[in-house]
Design a protein around this motif. Structure first.
Motif, mmCIF file in Angstrom:
data_model
loop_
_atom_site.group_PDB
_atom_site.id
_atom_site.type_symbol
_atom_site.label_atom_id
_atom_site.label_comp_id
_atom_site.label_asym_id
_atom_site.label_seq_id
_atom_site.Cartn_x
_atom_site.Cartn_y
_atom_site.Cartn_z
ATOM 1 N N ARG A 102 42.459 24.159 40.151
ATOM 2 C CA ARG A 102 43.687 24.579 39.458
ATOM 3 C C ARG A 102 44.791 23.539 39.512
ATOM 4 O O ARG A 102 45.588 23.429 38.588
ATOM 5 C CB ARG A 102 44.173 25.912 40.005
ATOM 6 C CG ARG A 102 44.713 25.833 41.401
ATOM 7 C CD ARG A 102 45.305 27.157 41.865
ATOM 8 N NE ARG A 102 45.794 26.989 43.214
ATOM 9 C CZ ARG A 102 45.362 27.641 44.263
ATOM 10 N NH1 ARG A 102 44.430 28.554 44.121
ATOM 11 N NH2 ARG A 102 45.849 27.396 45.445
ATOM 12 N N ASP A 103 44.871 22.742 40.579
ATOM 13 C CA ASP A 103 45.912 21.715 40.637
ATOM 14 C C ASP A 103 45.688 20.633 39.585
ATOM 15 O O ASP A 103 46.649 20.102 39.023
ATOM 16 C CB ASP A 103 45.981 21.083 42.030
ATOM 17 C CG ASP A 103 46.543 22.034 43.078
ATOM 18 O OD1 ASP A 103 47.100 23.094 42.704
ATOM 19 O OD2 ASP A 103 46.417 21.712 44.277
ATOM 20 N N ALA A 104 44.440 20.295 39.308
ATOM 21 C CA ALA A 104 44.136 19.313 38.260
ATOM 22 C C ALA A 104 44.483 19.894 36.889
ATOM 23 O O ALA A 104 45.082 19.217 36.049
ATOM 24 C CB ALA A 104 42.663 18.911 38.318
ATOM 25 N N VAL A 105 44.133 21.156 36.657
ATOM 26 C CA VAL A 105 44.447 21.816 35.379
ATOM 27 C C VAL A 105 45.960 21.861 35.172
ATOM 28 O O VAL A 105 46.472 21.514 34.100
ATOM 29 C CB VAL A 105 43.843 23.243 35.333
ATOM 30 C CG1 VAL A 105 44.344 24.013 34.123
ATOM 31 C CG2 VAL A 105 42.319 23.182 35.345
ATOM 32 N N ARG A 106 46.688 22.267 36.196
ATOM 33 C CA ARG A 106 48.150 22.365 36.094
ATOM 34 C C ARG A 106 48.787 20.999 35.878
ATOM 35 O O ARG A 106 49.739 20.868 35.112
ATOM 36 C CB ARG A 106 48.713 23.023 37.351
ATOM 37 C CG ARG A 106 48.394 24.496 37.425
ATOM 38 C CD ARG A 106 48.857 25.079 38.735
ATOM 39 N NE ARG A 106 48.516 26.491 38.820
ATOM 40 C CZ ARG A 106 48.490 27.179 39.937
ATOM 41 N NH1 ARG A 106 48.811 26.608 41.085
ATOM 42 N NH2 ARG A 106 48.166 28.456 39.923
ATOM 43 N N PHE A 107 48.280 19.986 36.561
ATOM 44 C CA PHE A 107 48.804 18.631 36.393
ATOM 45 C C PHE A 107 48.640 18.187 34.940
ATOM 46 O O PHE A 107 49.577 17.654 34.336
ATOM 47 C CB PHE A 107 48.068 17.672 37.331
ATOM 48 C CG PHE A 107 48.524 16.245 37.228
ATOM 49 C CD1 PHE A 107 49.544 15.778 38.033
ATOM 50 C CD2 PHE A 107 47.917 15.374 36.341
ATOM 51 C CE1 PHE A 107 49.965 14.453 37.944
ATOM 52 C CE2 PHE A 107 48.325 14.053 36.238
ATOM 53 C CZ PHE A 107 49.354 13.591 37.042
ATOM 54 N N ALA A 108 47.450 18.409 34.382
ATOM 55 C CA ALA A 108 47.195 18.011 32.992
ATOM 56 C C ALA A 108 48.145 18.729 32.038
ATOM 57 O O ALA A 108 48.675 18.114 31.105
ATOM 58 C CB ALA A 108 45.737 18.306 32.621
ATOM 59 N N ARG A 109 48.375 20.002 32.257
ATOM 60 C CA ARG A 109 49.304 20.767 31.405
ATOM 61 C C ARG A 109 50.743 20.300 31.579
ATOM 62 O O ARG A 109 51.458 20.086 30.609
ATOM 63 C CB ARG A 109 49.208 22.253 31.727
ATOM 64 C CG ARG A 109 48.249 22.973 30.841
ATOM 65 C CD ARG A 109 48.460 24.487 30.948
ATOM 66 N NE ARG A 109 47.198 25.083 31.273
ATOM 67 C CZ ARG A 109 46.936 25.848 32.315
ATOM 68 N NH1 ARG A 109 47.871 26.173 33.165
ATOM 69 N NH2 ARG A 109 45.746 26.318 32.510
ATOM 70 N N ARG A 110 51.169 20.189 32.821
ATOM 71 C CA ARG A 110 52.563 19.862 33.131
ATOM 72 C C ARG A 110 52.960 18.483 32.593
ATOM 73 O O ARG A 110 54.078 18.277 32.153
ATOM 74 C CB ARG A 110 52.770 19.923 34.644
ATOM 75 C CG ARG A 110 54.194 19.704 35.106
ATOM 76 C CD ARG A 110 54.384 19.954 36.605
ATOM 77 N NE ARG A 110 53.506 19.180 37.460
ATOM 78 C CZ ARG A 110 52.536 19.673 38.220
ATOM 79 N NH1 ARG A 110 52.293 20.964 38.249
ATOM 80 N NH2 ARG A 110 51.798 18.894 38.967
ATOM 81 N N HIS A 111 52.032 17.534 32.610
ATOM 82 C CA HIS A 111 52.340 16.158 32.215
ATOM 83 C C HIS A 111 51.706 15.766 30.882
ATOM 84 O O HIS A 111 51.584 14.572 30.592
ATOM 85 C CB HIS A 111 51.899 15.195 33.311
ATOM 86 C CG HIS A 111 52.575 15.438 34.616
ATOM 87 N ND1 HIS A 111 53.900 15.143 34.848
ATOM 88 C CD2 HIS A 111 52.111 15.971 35.772
ATOM 89 C CE1 HIS A 111 54.227 15.469 36.085
ATOM 90 N NE2 HIS A 111 53.156 15.982 36.660
ATOM 91 N N GLU A 112 51.326 16.743 30.093
ATOM 92 C CA GLU A 112 50.577 16.482 28.860
ATOM 93 C C GLU A 112 51.229 15.421 27.983
ATOM 94 O O GLU A 112 50.562 14.498 27.511
ATOM 95 C CB GLU A 112 50.402 17.786 28.081
ATOM 96 C CG GLU A 112 49.607 17.624 26.810
ATOM 97 C CD GLU A 112 49.322 18.951 26.119
ATOM 98 O OE1 GLU A 112 48.771 18.913 25.011
ATOM 99 O OE2 GLU A 112 49.636 20.016 26.680
ATOM 100 N N HIS A 113 52.526 15.516 27.745
ATOM 101 C CA HIS A 113 53.184 14.569 26.826
ATOM 102 C C HIS A 113 53.221 13.159 27.399
ATOM 103 O O HIS A 113 52.938 12.189 26.690
ATOM 104 C CB HIS A 113 54.580 15.074 26.464
ATOM 105 C CG HIS A 113 54.544 16.376 25.727
ATOM 106 N ND1 HIS A 113 54.003 16.500 24.465
ATOM 107 C CD2 HIS A 113 54.946 17.610 26.093
ATOM 108 C CE1 HIS A 113 54.077 17.758 24.070
ATOM 109 N NE2 HIS A 113 54.642 18.461 25.050
ATOM 110 N N ALA A 114 53.553 13.027 28.668
ATOM 111 C CA ALA A 114 53.591 11.702 29.290
ATOM 112 C C ALA A 114 52.189 11.097 29.376
ATOM 113 O O ALA A 114 52.013 9.888 29.179
ATOM 114 C CB ALA A 114 54.220 11.779 30.676
ATOM 115 N N LEU A 115 51.190 11.927 29.650
ATOM 116 C CA LEU A 115 49.819 11.426 29.741
ATOM 117 C C LEU A 115 49.289 10.978 28.387
ATOM 118 O O LEU A 115 48.463 10.066 28.311
ATOM 119 C CB LEU A 115 48.911 12.488 30.362
ATOM 120 C CG LEU A 115 49.182 12.791 31.834
ATOM 121 C CD1 LEU A 115 48.395 14.019 32.285
ATOM 122 C CD2 LEU A 115 48.883 11.593 32.707
#
Length: 172
Positions: A64-77
């Motif tokens: 879940r931490d990887a999923v949340r990280f991807a969502r939270r930083h989607e635009h910057a990533l």
């Protein structure tokens, strides 16, 4: 090369953290500045030129931490090259064939236009946290199935791609 790379990860029992550390070390050996950090604590990604994001696999789900990280930083990533990895199969299968991304990792790969996703074998040993994990170990199905040389080789391929100027993917 002076690129800065974040290796963020979600882990429950530490195996994925160790893989992230191996990746960060291999990137450093190739001349990149890199650091491995827990995804839940990684913070702002705009200071990095590239990101490697990994998550442990549990019951067919990406941590879940990887999923949340991807969502939270989607635009910057979306503005920098991203590679994804999963760790988890408790057998030799990850070294024998390409294992497709589980749904959470596959969605992240699509949303982030990830360069690649790879699945590495996992490790589950005595003292593992979680009822299911402890039962797997008790039944004798645990062990360490990580191929550290394969992990280092993958990191070197990322370093090579960054060195060749891997910028953001062109818009689709």
């Amino acid at each position: 090369m002076n690129a800065r790379v974040l290796v963020a990860y979600g882990t429950k029992n530490g195996s994925t953290a160790e893989i992230a550390g191996v990746i960060a070390d291999a990137l450093e050996e190739e001349g990149l500045r890199s650091e491995a950090r827990p995804a839940a604590e990684a913070g702002d990604v705009t200071a990095y030129d590239a990101v490697v994001l990994g998550g442990a696999l549990y019951a067919g789900r990406w941590h879940r931490d990887a999923v949340r990280f991807a969502r939270r930083h989607e635009h910057a990533l979306a503005e920098r090259p991203v590679w994804l990895f999963s760790s988890g199969p408790l057998d030799a299968s990850a070294g024998e064939r390409d294992i497709p991304a589980v749904p959470g990792a596959a969605r992240a790969a699509t949303r982030l236009d990830a360069r690649e996703h790879v699945t590495f074998g996992g490790r589950l040993e005595e003292g593992a946290r979680g009822f299911v994990a402890r039962m797997i170990v008790k039944q004798g199905r645990g062990g360490d199935f990580r191929d550290m040389e394969r992990i280092r080789a993958w990191a070197r391929s990322i370093a090579k791609e960054i060195g060749e100027g891997a910028g953001p993917a062109p818009p689709t």
